[in-house]
Design an enzyme around this catalytic site. Sequence first.
Site, PDB file in Angstrom:
ATOM      1  N   GLU A   1       0.798  -1.231   0.000  1.00  0.00           N
ATOM      2  CA  GLU A   1       0.000   0.000   0.000  1.00  0.00           C
ATOM      3  C   GLU A   1       0.838   1.292   0.000  1.00  0.00           C
ATOM      4  OE1 GLU A   1      -3.879  -1.762   2.397  1.00  0.00           O
ATOM      5  OE2 GLU A   1      -2.187  -1.053   3.567  1.00  0.00           O
TER       6      GLU A   1
HETATM    7  C1  TNX Z   1      -4.464  -4.080   4.670  1.00  0.00           C
HETATM    8  S1  TNX Z   1      -2.964  -6.429   4.133  1.00  0.00           S
HETATM    9  C2  TNX Z   1      -3.198  -3.844   5.179  1.00  0.00           C
HETATM   10  C3  TNX Z   1      -3.054  -3.340   6.533  1.00  0.00           C
HETATM   11  C4  TNX Z   1      -4.367  -3.180   7.224  1.00  0.00           C
HETATM   12  C5  TNX Z   1      -5.256  -4.322   6.852  1.00  0.00           C
HETATM   13  C6  TNX Z   1      -6.561  -4.325   7.571  1.00  0.00           C
HETATM   14  C7  TNX Z   1      -1.795  -5.416   4.143  1.00  0.00           C
HETATM   15  C8  TNX Z   1      -0.509  -5.898   3.704  1.00  0.00           C
HETATM   16  N1  TNX Z   1      -2.037  -4.166   4.537  1.00  0.00           N
HETATM   17  O1  TNX Z   1      -2.339  -2.140   6.535  1.00  0.00           O
HETATM   18  O2  TNX Z   1      -4.144  -3.150   8.589  1.00  0.00           O
HETATM   19  O3  TNX Z   1      -5.519  -4.265   5.478  1.00  0.00           O
HETATM   20  O4  TNX Z   1      -7.252  -5.506   7.315  1.00  0.00           O
END
Ligand code: TNX
Length: 599
Positions: free
Chosen positions: A376
Amino acid sequence: MPREYTPRSRPVSRTPRTGVAPVPEQPPGPDAAPAPAVPPTVTPAAGTLARSAAQAAGRLLTRPPVGLGDVVPAPASVRPQPAADFVLPADAAVRVSADADAREVAGHLAELLRPATGYPLPVADLPPAPGPLQLTLSAAAPRGPAATVSGDAEGYRLDVDPDAVRITAGTATGLFHGVQTLRQLLPVAVESRTPVAQRWVVPGGTIVDRPRFPYRGAMLDVARHFFGVEDVCRVIDHLARYKLNHLHLHLTDDQGWRIAVDSWPRLATVGGRTAVGGGPGGWYTAADYRRIVAYAARRHVTVVPEVDLPGHTNAALVAYPELAPGRVAPPPYTGTEVGFSYVDPTDERTYDFVADVLGEVAALTPGPWLHIGGDEAYKVKGAAYTGFVERTQRIVAGLGRTVVGWHQIAPAGQVDGRVLQWWGTDGDDPTVAEAVRRGARVILSPGNHAYLDMKYAPDTPIGHDWAGLIDVHRAYHWDPATHLTGVPAEAVLGVEAPLWTESVTSLAEIEFLFFPRLPALAEVAWSAPSTRSWTGFRERLAGHGPRWRTAGIAFHPSPEIPWPTAPAGPHLPDAAGTHRNPAPDQPAPGRDTTTPATR
Ligand code: TNX
């Protein structure tokens, strides 16, 4: 105080399978071998009849309350010998091969058994006297998957007859897993912290067992909410119980930096002061972190530290604005959005920071893995992103460690042994498949099966639902070997169940989201497909509810599982809908900080 849960439903009542003795005959577990053929009948004399009636009555009184097949995760092979049950004598010693690591396992077994039995259980070397509890290292023992993770084969063999319980393994890790199986074969009261007057019966027969995948783990996000060393150790106990061998700690994120770094001290002292919802946060000193690592090592669990880069870095930027694009300090962040922060990939100082931080974390971590996040980072695009990841991967390789990253790092160049942690929700990811063709391996954490922060059901009071609802069946019902198109079984290192903690503020809440889904995912990772079935799993798992209750572990009493009827008295689910043990010797689960809950 643990947050109150609204009960969703009552556990389904059925005839008790555990906690009540005697139980005449257990049907063989789902993985049990067929019963031996009945011997031919001859007309017996009256005396013989009387004798065998007496023996049968004796057997009825001593049949163990647990069947040999009632183990989670399902063992590779189970051969019950109903006439060969074992009863632990009060003067038993734990006899073990003369090896330091094996002795540690023997000590662990004695520690597990002493509180409930009240027996002294001294630990002594094998031979001379073999004795009733034997842990033997043997090159001929079952091994399991090739030593791709830690050089450690993990299989074991457990033989139970009236004279002894013998655990045999090629490694101390195998012995440790055998001990966890033995623990599950003893009556529920073995989980008590105080002595219980009880016959400590173990069902007779043989289990031969080995894991399907070498990497079996869970992740705890200590960045969104901080959890102290005691809580983390308790989580490690939960992993070990179900033969999970990796704890991934998500140590850094926008809301908090949780590990002290000597060369960049403000990361912890400034970046560690925040948490989701505005609580006080916290961080691990090097000594704290070493305690976690050592506690895990004694339970054959490897810690996988994650420093999430280049995004999810707001807390670091608050501490060191010179890492921020434009060198402007952002305000501290205590919300739950993602994807807005990043360290500047065009500034050389960023790579000093990355090398220093990863170098210090590696120095504290004996395991082979360094997790670099990579998820992300929406503001670092294209070549800027892959260039950053490739440089960071080289730093990790230079430290002699293996890179793990969320699957977003897939487009970056390959380095030896690189591992992608896949968290998508549909089994088709050509970029990951292509990285696998270039040599990457994969840890599967499918968001819609393995994400323990997803709600069980619409009315689950904490958790998310962006990847869907995950009831126990959904956690259980998938196959890592065929889950991702273009990713063959040989490229699958294993399975990990992540717990993100935006909505999780206490140990009780961690446990509520772990149980019963963590054992389901442990079975996905450990057990061969031929030994797995949903019907068999829910039957075997049902007997664990009373164990959790006795051990003071909170859990979700999912209506999918045929829990035994709770015995009357203090072990009933409390008004909050979770099960817990009110025994006064149990410290109340809860956080040592007072972060207010946020939803
Ligand atoms: C996605 S899954 C994220 C996290 C959040 C999560 C909540 C991933 C690698 N990153 O930053 O906490 O969703 O479900």
